[in-house]
Design an enzyme around this catalytic site. Structure first.
Site, PDB file in Angstrom:
ATOM      1  N   CYS A  31      33.442   8.574  53.713  1.00 47.02           N
ATOM      2  CA  CYS A  31      33.127   8.314  52.495  1.00 47.02           C
ATOM      3  C   CYS A  31      32.064   9.957  51.437  1.00 47.02           C
ATOM      4  O   CYS A  31      33.396  10.976  51.259  1.00 47.02           O
ATOM      5  CB  CYS A  31      31.602   7.038  52.159  1.00 47.02           C
ATOM      6  SG  CYS A  31      31.003   6.432  50.751  1.00 47.02           S
TER       7      CYS A  31
ATOM      8  N   HIS B 135      33.516   2.710  56.127  1.00 50.98           N
ATOM      9  CA  HIS B 135      32.182   2.792  56.858  1.00 50.98           C
ATOM     10  C   HIS B 135      32.486   1.189  57.597  1.00 50.98           C
ATOM     11  O   HIS B 135      33.697   0.642  57.236  1.00 50.98           O
ATOM     12  CB  HIS B 135      30.762   2.903  55.992  1.00 50.98           C
ATOM     13  CG  HIS B 135      30.878   3.609  54.977  1.00 50.98           C
ATOM     14  ND1 HIS B 135      29.765   4.857  55.603  1.00 50.98           N
ATOM     15  CD2 HIS B 135      30.560   3.653  54.361  1.00 50.98           C
ATOM     16  CE1 HIS B 135      29.847   5.782  55.039  1.00 50.98           C
ATOM     17  NE2 HIS B 135      30.414   5.057  53.016  1.00 50.98           N
TER      18      HIS B 135
HETATM   19  N1  GLN Z   1      26.915   9.163  47.773  1.00 55.62           N
HETATM   20  C1  GLN Z   1      28.623   8.640  47.644  1.00 55.62           C
HETATM   21  C2  GLN Z   1      28.605   7.600  46.526  1.00 55.62           C
HETATM   22  O1  GLN Z   1      27.814   7.320  45.699  1.00 55.62           O
HETATM   23  C3  GLN Z   1      29.047   8.579  48.565  1.00 55.62           C
HETATM   24  C4  GLN Z   1      28.536   7.506  49.550  1.00 55.62           C
HETATM   25  C5  GLN Z   1      28.495   6.890  50.827  1.00 55.62           C
HETATM   26  O2  GLN Z   1      28.701   8.209  51.556  1.00 55.62           O
HETATM   27  N2  GLN Z   1      28.388   5.760  51.326  1.00 55.62           N
HETATM   28  O3  GLN Z   1      29.730   8.131  45.675  1.00 55.62           O
END
Ligand code: GLN
Length: 235
Positions: A89, A185
């Site tokens: 992510c 995740h």
């Molecule tokens: N901040 C990033 C987004 O919202 C990644 C979020 C995350 O790692 N879940 O796209």
């Protein structure tokens, strides 16, 4: 090496580290994790076999990006020379050229020829992929505001349920050399033991030219859990 567990640590991403370690130890292969945090002042990758980057909020991601930029060339070389990277992510986004937010653009490490732009709604869902890398479907959970455009890179998989890299391509993640980058995740690897072994095998082959494969483990419970999720969302 676990990069910034103190900042990039959403939705149990740390479980990936446990999974990698346990699946090695269950086979009698020693494994050690080094955590590199905000308080540390420099690192080397020469002794690192697997580099892990988890996900984080935009704020945390910004801090990590600014700190990692000074190691950009080292991380790029590591990936180009076959070093294993797992990025989830926020970690996935920062391997690209940039992450464009509404009012600023965060420069990435340029390990992958991809870029990310923030969209109007967050993409939040359970997610299921089909991948050429392994037989089982890959299951996980996604929650990202960014849409990632991967150009000519090979995706990790095709989305059979959920969103993936963007709203329309049905592609998810990137696989490049020994880099696996994904929005999933869950944590990713405990939920997908075949993917964990795929990554471990590549890392071990890279380290030991004569490595002849991992012994199988009894994954009946893990496989049941994986199949349960697939059956819940894909008919
Ligand atoms: N901040 C990033 C987004 O919202 C990644 C979020 C995350 O790692 N879940 O796209």
């Amino acid at each position: 090496m676990h990069l910034y567990p103190d900042l990039l640590n959403l939705y149990g991403d740390r479980g990936n580290i446990e999974c990698l370690k346990r699946r090695l130890q269950w086979r009698g292969i020693d494994a050690e994790t080094v955590a590199y945090t905000c308080d540390d002042t420099g690192f080397e990758l020469s002794d690192v076999d697997i580099l892990f980057l988890g996900g984080g909020s935009d704020r945390e991601q910004k801090i990590v990006c600014s700190r990692l930029l000074e190691h950009k060339e080292m991380i790029k070389d590591y990936a180009e020379n076959g070093g294993t990277i797992i990025a989830v992510c926020g970690g996935y986004q920062l391997l690209g050229k940039y992450y464009k937010l509404e009012d600023e653009t965060i420069e990435g490490l340029d390990v992958l020829d991809i870029y990310t732009e923030q969209g109007s709604k967050r993409l939040i869902s359970n997610i299921i992929l089909e991948s050429d890398l392994i037989k089982a479907k890959i299951v996980g959970f996604e929650n990202h505001g960014g849409r990632t455009f991967i150009g000519s890179h090979k995706p990790l998989g095709r989305v059979v349920y959920g969103h993936g890299n963007d709203e329309s391509s049905r592609a998810e993640g990137v696989v490049y050399k020994n880099v696996v980058a994904t929005y999933l995740h869950g944590p990713l690897l405990p939920k997908n033991p075949q993917l964990c072994d795929y990554i471990l095998t590549n890392a071990l082959r890279h380290k030991y030219a004569d490595f002849d494969g991992l012994e199988p483990l009894d994954d009946s419970l893990e496989n049941m859990a994986n199949e349960y999720i697939v059956n819940r969302f894909v008919k």
